[in-house]
Motif scaffolding. Sequence first.
Motif, mmCIF file in Angstrom:
data_model
loop_
_atom_site.group_PDB
_atom_site.id
_atom_site.type_symbol
_atom_site.label_atom_id
_atom_site.label_comp_id
_atom_site.label_asym_id
_atom_site.label_seq_id
_atom_site.Cartn_x
_atom_site.Cartn_y
_atom_site.Cartn_z
ATOM 1 N N VAL A 68 0.839 -1.149 0.035
ATOM 2 C CA VAL A 68 0.034 0.076 0.028
ATOM 3 C C VAL A 68 0.828 1.156 -0.016
ATOM 4 C CG1 VAL A 68 -1.639 1.419 1.307
ATOM 5 C CG2 VAL A 68 -1.834 -1.233 0.965
ATOM 6 N N THR A 69 1.944 1.352 0.869
ATOM 7 C CA THR A 69 2.847 2.431 0.939
ATOM 8 C C THR A 69 3.604 2.714 -0.588
ATOM 9 O OG1 THR A 69 3.257 1.893 3.101
ATOM 10 C CG2 THR A 69 4.715 3.234 1.983
ATOM 11 N N GLU A 70 3.861 1.727 -1.146
ATOM 12 C CA GLU A 70 4.425 1.690 -2.463
ATOM 13 C C GLU A 70 3.677 2.295 -3.419
ATOM 14 O OE1 GLU A 70 7.735 1.829 -5.152
ATOM 15 O OE2 GLU A 70 7.832 1.752 -3.049
ATOM 16 N N SER A 71 2.386 1.743 -3.231
ATOM 17 C CA SER A 71 1.315 2.108 -4.432
ATOM 18 C C SER A 71 1.080 3.613 -4.326
ATOM 19 C CB SER A 71 -0.190 1.564 -4.136
ATOM 20 O OG SER A 71 0.150 0.189 -4.323
ATOM 21 N N VAL A 72 1.090 4.096 -3.092
ATOM 22 C CA VAL A 72 0.486 5.641 -2.726
ATOM 23 C C VAL A 72 1.850 6.371 -3.344
ATOM 24 C CG1 VAL A 72 0.204 7.271 -0.887
ATOM 25 C CG2 VAL A 72 -0.984 5.265 -0.776
ATOM 26 N N GLN A 73 2.941 5.801 -2.928
ATOM 27 C CA GLN A 73 4.230 6.818 -3.503
ATOM 28 C C GLN A 73 4.300 6.910 -4.806
ATOM 29 O OE1 GLN A 73 7.483 4.764 -1.485
ATOM 30 N NE2 GLN A 73 7.011 5.845 0.524
ATOM 31 N N ARG A 74 4.207 5.733 -5.626
ATOM 32 C CA ARG A 74 4.073 5.696 -7.160
ATOM 33 C C ARG A 74 2.965 6.780 -7.640
ATOM 34 N NH1 ARG A 74 6.027 -0.400 -9.261
ATOM 35 N NH2 ARG A 74 7.763 -0.509 -7.840
ATOM 36 N N ALA A 75 1.684 6.497 -7.144
ATOM 37 C CA ALA A 75 0.588 7.313 -7.546
ATOM 38 C C ALA A 75 1.003 8.635 -7.185
ATOM 39 C CB ALA A 75 -0.646 7.020 -7.065
ATOM 40 N N GLU A 80 2.391 14.450 -9.104
ATOM 41 C CA GLU A 80 3.080 15.405 -9.128
ATOM 42 C C GLU A 80 3.628 16.035 -10.585
ATOM 43 O OE1 GLU A 80 7.544 16.408 -7.161
ATOM 44 O OE2 GLU A 80 6.156 15.007 -6.127
ATOM 45 N N ALA A 81 3.850 14.801 -11.134
ATOM 46 C CA ALA A 81 4.325 14.840 -12.638
ATOM 47 C C ALA A 81 3.062 15.746 -13.456
ATOM 48 C CB ALA A 81 4.651 13.757 -13.141
ATOM 49 N N GLU A 82 1.779 15.234 -13.058
ATOM 50 C CA GLU A 82 0.689 15.998 -13.765
ATOM 51 C C GLU A 82 0.593 17.265 -13.263
ATOM 52 O OE1 GLU A 82 -2.462 13.411 -13.561
ATOM 53 O OE2 GLU A 82 -1.662 12.048 -15.159
ATOM 54 N N VAL A 84 -1.019 17.855 -10.148
ATOM 55 C CA VAL A 84 -1.831 17.904 -9.501
ATOM 56 C C VAL A 84 -1.560 17.421 -8.017
ATOM 57 C CG1 VAL A 84 -4.160 16.524 -9.025
ATOM 58 C CG2 VAL A 84 -3.159 16.779 -11.218
ATOM 59 N N SER A 85 -2.284 18.355 -6.952
ATOM 60 C CA SER A 85 -1.823 17.999 -5.534
ATOM 61 C C SER A 85 -2.708 16.933 -4.823
ATOM 62 C CB SER A 85 -1.767 19.293 -5.001
ATOM 63 O OG SER A 85 -3.344 19.556 -4.818
ATOM 64 N N LYS A 86 -3.561 16.222 -5.418
ATOM 65 C CA LYS A 86 -4.360 15.090 -4.819
ATOM 66 C C LYS A 86 -4.321 13.800 -5.921
ATOM 67 C CE LYS A 86 -9.018 14.638 -3.258
ATOM 68 N NZ LYS A 86 -10.437 15.125 -3.079
ATOM 69 N N ILE A 87 -4.042 12.584 -5.089
ATOM 70 C CA ILE A 87 -3.950 11.491 -5.708
ATOM 71 C C ILE A 87 -5.528 11.024 -6.067
ATOM 72 C CG2 ILE A 87 -3.532 8.970 -5.518
ATOM 73 C CD1 ILE A 87 -1.272 9.909 -3.787
ATOM 74 N N GLU A 88 -5.582 10.789 -7.365
ATOM 75 C CA GLU A 88 -6.843 9.988 -7.720
ATOM 76 C C GLU A 88 -6.765 8.765 -8.074
ATOM 77 O OE1 GLU A 88 -9.724 12.151 -8.180
ATOM 78 O OE2 GLU A 88 -8.774 13.998 -7.734
ATOM 79 N N ALA A 89 -7.882 8.310 -8.498
ATOM 80 C CA ALA A 89 -8.150 6.709 -8.559
ATOM 81 C C ALA A 89 -7.310 6.362 -9.770
ATOM 82 C CB ALA A 89 -9.421 6.149 -8.830
ATOM 83 N N THR A 90 -7.165 7.223 -10.884
ATOM 84 C CA THR A 90 -6.544 7.039 -12.223
ATOM 85 C C THR A 90 -5.338 6.701 -11.713
ATOM 86 O OG1 THR A 90 -6.502 9.476 -12.591
ATOM 87 C CG2 THR A 90 -8.384 7.977 -13.529
ATOM 88 N N HIS A 91 -4.603 7.621 -10.887
ATOM 89 C CA HIS A 91 -3.531 7.688 -10.720
ATOM 90 C C HIS A 91 -2.889 6.150 -10.312
ATOM 91 C CE1 HIS A 91 -3.752 12.068 -10.090
ATOM 92 N NE2 HIS A 91 -2.973 12.035 -11.259
ATOM 93 N N LEU A 92 -3.547 5.553 -9.426
ATOM 94 C CA LEU A 92 -3.349 4.350 -8.825
ATOM 95 C C LEU A 92 -3.664 3.212 -9.837
ATOM 96 C CD1 LEU A 92 -5.141 4.726 -5.483
ATOM 97 C CD2 LEU A 92 -2.744 4.202 -5.792
ATOM 98 N N GLU A 93 -4.755 3.552 -10.735
ATOM 99 C CA GLU A 93 -4.782 2.395 -11.737
ATOM 100 C C GLU A 93 -3.696 2.503 -12.814
ATOM 101 O OE1 GLU A 93 -8.402 3.941 -13.767
ATOM 102 O OE2 GLU A 93 -9.796 3.124 -12.331
#
Length: 103
Positions: A68-75, A80-82, A84-93
């Motif tokens: 879970v930690t790695e998933s959130v960090q990668r998302a 950040e590259a996009e 955006v300051s908020k992680i969306e479901a599409t980032h996790l996908e």
Amino acid sequence: MEENTFEPDLVHAIFKLVWSSRALERQMIEGTDALDCEVGAGTSKKNRPTSANGNAVKLSCELLRNFVTESVQRAATIAEAEGVSKIEATHLERVLPQLLLDF
């Protein structure tokens, strides 16, 4: 300092739920009484109830925490590259396919 992790009792309960549902599926497929069988000398390994010792559950909790930690960090990196300051479901996908290959 110990990092936050998942509760071993919760993970064990989830495992038991999965084991029970798989036993029911086997019961439906084979027409046997997979859940009500008693462990005995003549009981086949296939029909024995599934269990896990405490260390295995703790290790599973730690692996789940790392995942879970790695998933959130990668998302977060993608967000950040996009710009955006908020992680969306599409980032996790977007990170999950590579993440599953890595784990």
